[in-house]
Design a protein around this motif. Sequence first.
Motif, PDB file in Angstrom:
ATOM      1  N   LYS A 289      15.580 -11.760 -10.305  1.00 49.09           N
ATOM      2  CA  LYS A 289      15.280 -10.688  -9.419  1.00 49.09           C
ATOM      3  C   LYS A 289      14.582  -9.716  -9.977  1.00 49.09           C
ATOM      4  O   LYS A 289      14.624  -9.223 -11.264  1.00 49.09           O
ATOM      5  CB  LYS A 289      16.609 -10.206  -8.875  1.00 49.09           C
ATOM      6  CG  LYS A 289      16.586  -8.971  -8.093  1.00 49.09           C
ATOM      7  CD  LYS A 289      16.319  -7.713  -8.708  1.00 49.09           C
ATOM      8  CE  LYS A 289      16.119  -6.364  -7.657  1.00 49.09           C
ATOM      9  NZ  LYS A 289      16.313  -5.164  -8.291  1.00 49.09           N
TER      10      LYS A 289
ATOM     11  N   GLY B 270      18.359  -0.165  -2.492  1.00 49.97           N
ATOM     12  CA  GLY B 270      18.548  -0.878  -3.615  1.00 49.97           C
ATOM     13  C   GLY B 270      19.141  -2.472  -3.522  1.00 49.97           C
ATOM     14  O   GLY B 270      19.711  -2.736  -4.303  1.00 49.97           O
TER      15      GLY B 270
ATOM     16  N   ASP C  81      19.126  -6.266  -5.337  1.00 44.25           N
ATOM     17  CA  ASP C  81      20.151  -6.642  -6.654  1.00 44.25           C
ATOM     18  C   ASP C  81      21.023  -7.845  -5.880  1.00 44.25           C
ATOM     19  O   ASP C  81      21.534  -8.709  -6.153  1.00 44.25           O
ATOM     20  CB  ASP C  81      20.662  -5.616  -7.278  1.00 44.25           C
ATOM     21  CG  ASP C  81      19.906  -4.585  -8.168  1.00 44.25           C
ATOM     22  OD1 ASP C  81      18.749  -5.314  -8.647  1.00 44.25           O
ATOM     23  OD2 ASP C  81      20.132  -3.600  -8.161  1.00 44.25           O
TER      24      ASP C  81
ATOM     25  N   LYS D 179      22.236   3.658 -10.985  1.00 41.25           N
ATOM     26  CA  LYS D 179      21.145   3.048  -9.962  1.00 41.25           C
ATOM     27  C   LYS D 179      20.884   1.821 -10.360  1.00 41.25           C
ATOM     28  O   LYS D 179      20.190   0.960  -9.708  1.00 41.25           O
ATOM     29  CB  LYS D 179      19.936   4.046  -9.921  1.00 41.25           C
ATOM     30  CG  LYS D 179      19.245   3.602  -8.622  1.00 41.25           C
ATOM     31  CD  LYS D 179      17.762   4.463  -8.580  1.00 41.25           C
ATOM     32  CE  LYS D 179      17.019   4.189  -7.793  1.00 41.25           C
ATOM     33  NZ  LYS D 179      15.749   4.109  -8.223  1.00 41.25           N
TER      34      LYS D 179
HETATM   35 MG    MG Z   1      17.478  -1.038  -7.989  1.00 44.22          MG
END
Ligand code: MG
Length: 467
Positions: free
Chosen positions: A8, A210, A213, A268
Amino acid sequence: MQALLVMKFGGTSVGSAERMKVACDLIAKEASRRPVTAVVSAMSKITDLLLETTRCAEAGDQTGIDRGLATLETRHLEAAEQLVSAADLERVQQEVRDLVADFRRIVSGMQMLGYRPPRAVDEAIAVGERLSALLVSEHLRSRGLKATAVNAAEAVVTDAVFNNASPLMDATREKANARLQPLLQAGETPIVTGFNGATTDGRPTTLGRGGSDFSASILAAALGAAELWIWTDVDGIMTADPRLVPDAKILDEITYSEAAELAYAGAKVLHPRTLAPLVERRIPVWSKNSFSPDKPGTRIVPALTAGNSGARAVTSMGNVALVSLEPSNSAVSGVHIMAKALDALDRVNVEILALSSSSYRQSFCFLVRNEELDKASEAIETALALELTHGYVNGIEVDRNVGLLAVVGEGMRGAWGLAGRIFTAISRENVNVIAIAQGSSELTISVVVRRDGLEKAVRAVHTECHL
Ligand code: MG
Ligand code: ADP
Ligand code: ASP
């Protein structure tokens, strides 16, 4: 077929044509040895830009919309120029324009409505990842590698919680394998969009900010990958956010539970839900730096190979609010009030970051993200309307001037005196401790402090715990 590797790449790792070339080097290197599926984020800041443009549309701000569309198009057209050969450039640039036109169409709808329906927002912001998947796959092809861009809406099946969807794993396993295995069997490298999916009936969704992931771990689990590598812009998972604590150190190894707790409490570097899909198959994850790919990074594993003791990392969240509720007298059951409030929060999907209660006054307080505060307050006011009207509960108190600090480590279980040292270190900095919570797993100690003392407190705890 050999064991699959899922890689990723986060926003900064595909943030420019240069960074995409490096990402493609890393993909090509691994793909020469084994099957690879890559998952890509949107170019850095693009998701923010897309969201901002949808807000302009809602507000009827034409100039803002035009500015957003122009930036979106220019940034990707310019990257395409550096990434694909002259023979393919026109075609690829047309594909970029087509995706931008998709976004424009959705935004125009919002402008007409004067409203941003959550499902339309999801369809709109997924365009960022579709653009980067296009560019990465085209660059790989220009280098002679067989690569295909895949929209995760064709592989990841989710529930219908728009903006923060969860995967339906059985359906995803079926759909992802049907879409991706034929490509892998044919020696292709799928370049899949991170962040998005679709409901069973095909409505586009996203997995929360986010969330790429999480996309990667969902796909790794669904495809039965041997490993997941998450490429980002730091050397791995560190003892603290290096932007806050300059002497933070890389952790060579960390457990799924520790990483999940850290992410949940604001680190994060990983999306909080990333580890969950991997637990069952015990798929190891590496967090690695695409800016220094030769460094080993952090290995995230079910259990540590060597035992560890004490705290392992400290993390913090600044954008939070503390909500307190207190029965007005001892005849009112605090448990009843708490149950109703928690039920209300659950129904509107608000995540509680920490919870603390006092047994005598039966008062309790909990911490939520600022962006969820209005939703939380409204839900509680509705659920407790009767109690509030009749004065059984003192008003709902909200304190926004707070921050959350969390210390995480499996080795903290039963560690003597650690909590005391943490509080002493914080108070030595003259920072007020407002609430404390320790999960029953003893994996995390959470401390709510005054917002302006948060950074100081993080540094003090980092030093005190010898991180
Ligand atoms: Mg991120
Ligand atoms: P990506 O775009 O690759 O997903 P993110 O910006 O989401 O990257 O996450 C990486 C950032 O997380 C780092 O730049 C760092 O500032 C921050 N971060 C916060 N806490 C930690 C930590 N404990 N270890 C490493 N990085 C952290
Ligand atoms: N592009 C999305 C975001 O910025 C998802 C991700 O990068 O993980 O939130």
